[in-house]
Design an enzyme around this catalytic site. Structure first.
Site, PDB file in Angstrom:
ATOM      1  N   ASP A   6     -15.514  57.834  -4.843  1.00 18.61           N
ATOM      2  CA  ASP A   6     -14.410  57.968  -3.907  1.00 18.61           C
ATOM      3  C   ASP A   6     -13.724  56.597  -3.861  1.00 18.61           C
ATOM      4  O   ASP A   6     -14.309  55.579  -4.220  1.00 18.61           O
ATOM      5  CB  ASP A   6     -14.868  58.406  -2.517  1.00 18.61           C
ATOM      6  CG  ASP A   6     -13.689  58.990  -1.725  1.00 18.61           C
ATOM      7  OD1 ASP A   6     -12.521  58.763  -2.132  1.00 18.61           O
ATOM      8  OD2 ASP A   6     -13.914  59.672  -0.707  1.00 18.61           O
TER       9      ASP A   6
HETATM   10  C1  BGC Z   1     -10.534  60.424  -0.087  1.00 17.52           C
HETATM   11  C2  BGC Z   1     -10.652  61.302  -1.313  1.00 17.52           C
HETATM   12  C3  BGC Z   1      -9.401  61.190  -2.142  1.00 17.52           C
HETATM   13  C4  BGC Z   1      -9.208  59.739  -2.510  1.00 17.52           C
HETATM   14  C5  BGC Z   1      -7.991  59.484  -3.369  1.00 17.52           C
HETATM   15  C6  BGC Z   1     -10.128  59.022  -0.418  1.00 17.52           C
HETATM   16  O1  BGC Z   1      -9.754  58.346   0.717  1.00 17.52           O
HETATM   17  O2  BGC Z   1     -11.745  60.427   0.611  1.00 17.52           O
HETATM   18  O3  BGC Z   1     -10.883  62.643  -0.939  1.00 17.52           O
HETATM   19  O4  BGC Z   1      -9.484  62.019  -3.254  1.00 17.52           O
HETATM   20  O5  BGC Z   1      -9.070  58.978  -1.331  1.00 17.52           O
HETATM   21  O6  BGC Z   1      -6.822  59.632  -2.661  1.00 17.52           O
END
Ligand code: BGC
Length: 745
Positions: free
Chosen positions: A243
């Protein structure tokens, strides 16, 4: 536990090894971390492209600048806005899950993406989690059943699904640092099964390591989670993507199966798996073989996606915003809405009898696509309930809209999603650095931000109360003079959002008080909601009709109107429990939710309907509940032993009413005299059957041996004890229609 054999294509593996031999260490390292906010590094010399990723679960997110969380402002990146996973799950329709996956994958490819950061399949442990709207269900079986076809639908477009957030990512409070303390049985029975199905049955090409820690170790650096469980036990041979900002330590991430580090910062060379990794390799702390392993997993995915290799020219091109996509979205929206209550068959309304309709509530006219955090969508269009009603009724019916309650403007700060929040606008406040401290939020900035947010909510309350005085009077006056009155309230993405949790389960903006007022003058008030997570409905015994819609995508308003006027017969059922009050939930009782630092999943297996069953607490609306404009009868249950300790469950469902409709029949297993403590009953399979009036259909479903099993921590495996099990077939968790007993040999 049996280890899963990997199923490699030998020729491709040879190709991969050849490429790895040609790559320099620098090139390898450039491939395994972000080179822009959404793309990994390319190696042009060898024709290896960077991996283009994009959010998210409700459609392909708008284009962002390479190094800043600022949308490019393009005119060509509007897309189909799909129903949220919570909406999709309420359809209990695996064909629609496949269709939505297909639309998402085709649009992602159409927008030139390689990986779509979806579906989000975390288990809803607590109704207040800010991201519940992005997730499917509280139940692992239902989540798995929908995730698998969804992933297949995505990936047949030569786009990888990135299943997220692995694992036990159940709250937004302190999401980067929170440590989820969990026992193995709960982990294996509740929080892992949907991911396992995604990998083994859905054949997901990639998976996203979650932000949180599990039992003391961050998921993105968690050897047990990524190496032992994911790779060894499940045989996953795809790519693990962190993540954004989920990796904290170079050596730990390098030494485990974390393949691609993505983050929210623009200093790409400073990422853990960039310059620091190179230093670690040169010092001998990390071997180059470990780097190769990551590159291998990435290249394997690139071959599968036809990004490289001899099938490259045959890669699908995708497309976006097609009429077929809109129709699929509309179909799903129709099946996603849940009729919670319908006393005296007050719904559907007869459009012919309505000369004047009054619609009350801010959510009638609210667009939701562009909110919620990384799931936000730049929708090609979105039809709100009010527009849907007007489009349906046409110009001969007078439709009066009154707002009913006040929704404060979001402050500039809250308008940004967490990602923007942590960078550009707030650079000087040092928020960005927080993510990098190993021991958490040392400077307390994130906590301070949260305190400010809560203070702002309190301030808003005064503003809301003041403005509502007049709005309530207007609404009540309007309600008195109409052939029908529809209230459209609920939540929005100021509340259902990534980055924070709800503080309670109450309707915001004094909606309860307004509904009470309206019910005094209109016994026939139609109460409807748009929202992403359950709310308390203290007035529910007085209201005759209650209709619930999750964020159902660009066609919400059309589906909504069709259901209100009976053109479509509702067929959604709740994929999560709607408690009467928050305190009734497992987490409401044990307080182990929404805390900073450490959370103990003390309730274990007993959360959601498993908890309500065990404690004999009646929820407001139980798991699996949802009404139709017709009635269904269940008959003739037979249970037959099959090969390999499987059981065939057969029964008939009959439509006894006057309209065509679809019924979701649910099969639960209740162990009798089990050796270990087990939930009173658990959902194991289900079917959705469409029936013309008066018609009946025989439904046959298979319960596999595994469906009878529980996880034995000592043996570290699933065990199905011999003995008696009650098989319950129901219209919901609390409406069991047929019962039988099987004896497992
Ligand atoms: C989120 C993810 C997301 C990623 C990219 C993170 O803050 O938890 O679900 O895919 O950002 O935007």
């Amino acid at each position: 536990m049996k280890k899963k054999e990997k199923n490699y294509d030998k020729k491709t593996e040879k190709e991969i090894e050849k490429i790895i031999k040609k790559l320099t260490l620098d090139e390898k390292i450039s491939m395994i971390h972000g080179a822009t906010l959404f793309k990994s590094g390319a190696v042009d010399r060898l024709g290896i492209p960077g991996l283009a990723t994009s959010d998210g679960p409700m459609g392909v997110r708008a284009e962002f600048m390479d190094d800043r969380w600022i949308p490019c402002g393009n005119q060509d990146d509007m897309v189909s806005y799909l129903p949220s996973n919570s909406a999709l799950a309420s359809s209990w329709n695996t064909d629609l899950a496949y269709a939505m996956g297909h639309v998402l994958g085709e649009e992602a490819r159409g927008r030139g993406k390689d990986v779509i950061l979806a579906p989000g399949i975390n288990i809803k442990r607590d109704p207040r989690c800010g991201r519940n709207f992005e997730y499917m269900s509280e139940d692992p079986k239902l989540t798995a059943a929908l995730a698998v076809p969804f992933i297949k639908g995505v990936q047949e477009n030569d786009v990888a699904a990135c299943v997220k957030h692995f694992a036990v990512n159940g709250q937004e409070t302190d999401r980067l640092m929170v440590d989820e303390e969990i026992d193995d049985r709960t982990l294996y029975e509740v929080y892992l099964p949907a991911f396992k199905a995604a990998v083994q049955e859905g054949n997901a090409y990639s998976i996203m390591g979650a932000y949180n820690k599990i039992n003391g170790t961050h998921c993105c650096e968690n050897k047990r989670l990524l190496d032992l469980i994911l790779r060894m036990e499940w045989g996953f041979d795809g790519t693990v993507i962190s993540d954004w900002g989920g990796v904290h330590k170079t050596i730990e991430a390098a030494r485990c199966s974390m393949d691609l580090e993505m983050s929210v910062f623009p200093d790409f060379e400073e990422y853990n798996l960039a310059k620091p990794l190179k230093e670690a390799v040169s010092k001998g702390e990390v071997s180059e073989d470990m780097v190769d392993a990551k590159v291998r997993n990435l290249l394997r995915m690139m071959f599968r996606l036809k990004m490289i290799g001899k099938h490259k020219d045959g890669r699908k091109a995708g497309t976006y915003n097609t009429v077929a996509h809109r129709q699929a979205v509309l179909h799903t929206a129709r099946e996603s809405m849940v009729l919670l209550k319908n006393e005296n068959h007050i719904l559907p309304l007869d459009a012919k009898k309505i000369k004047k309709l009054v619609v009350i509530g801010a959510n009638a006219a609210k667009l939701h696509a562009d909110g919620g955090g990384s799931a936000e969508i730049k929708a090609l269009y979105e039809i709100c309930p009010l527009a849907g009603l007007k489009m349906y009724l046409g110009g001969n019916t007078q439709v009066q809209y009154v707002k009913g309650y006040h929704v404060p403007e979001k402050s500039k700060t809250f308008e940004q999603n967490w990602q923007a929040f942590s960078l550009d606008d707030l650079k000087d406040t040092n928020v960005g650095q927080i993510v990098r401290t190993e021991d958490g939020d040392e400077s307390g900035t994130l906590r301070k931000k949260e305190e400010e947010r809560l203070a702002r909510i309190e301030q808003d309350k005064a503003e809301i109360h003041e403005k509502n005085q007049q709005l309530f009077v207007q609404a009540v006056e309007a309600a008195k003079d109409a052939d029908a009155v529809i209230f459209v309230g609920g939540l929005n993405h100021d509340i259902d959002s990534e980055g924070f949790d709800r503080t309670d389960m109450k309707l915001p903006y004094e909606q309860d008080a307004l509904i009470e007022e309206l019910l005094k003058v209109r016994k026939d008030l139609i109460v409807t909601f748009v929202g992403g997570s359950p709310v308390e409905m203290p007035w529910r015994h007085k209201a005759k009709a209650i209709l619930w819609s999750y964020y159902a995508g660009m066609e919400t308003g059309n589906a909504f109107a069709e259901i209100i006027f009976g053109e479509v017969n509702p067929s959604g059922k709740l994929a999560e429990t709607f408690p009467a009050k928050y305190e009734d939930c497992a987490t409401g009782m044990n307080g182990q939710f929404g805390k900073w630092g450490r959370i103990r999943l003390a309730e274990g297996l007993y959360y959601g309907y498993r908890h309500f069953d065990r404690q004999h607490i009646a929820p407001a609306f139980c798991f699996g509940h949802g009404l139709s404009y017709t009635d269904f009868e269940y008959n003739a249950l037979t249970l037959k032993a099959e090969k390999d300790r499987a059981v065939k469950v057969t029964f008939t469902v009959k439509n006894t009413g006057k309209r065509a409709g679809a019924e979701i029949a649910q099969v639960y297993i209740a162990p009798i005299a089990s050796k270990v403590d087990r939930p009173d009953k658990e959902l194991k399979t289900f079917s959705k059957t469409e029936l013309a009036p008066g018609r009946s259909k025989k439904v046959s479903l298979i319960l596999k041996k595994e469906d009878f099993a529980y996880f034995d921590e000592h043996l570290h495996d699933f065990i199905a004890d011999a003995g008696d099990y009650e098989i319950l077939v129901g219209a919901s968790c609390d409406d069991i229609r047929l019962r039988g007993i099987v004896t497992l040999a």
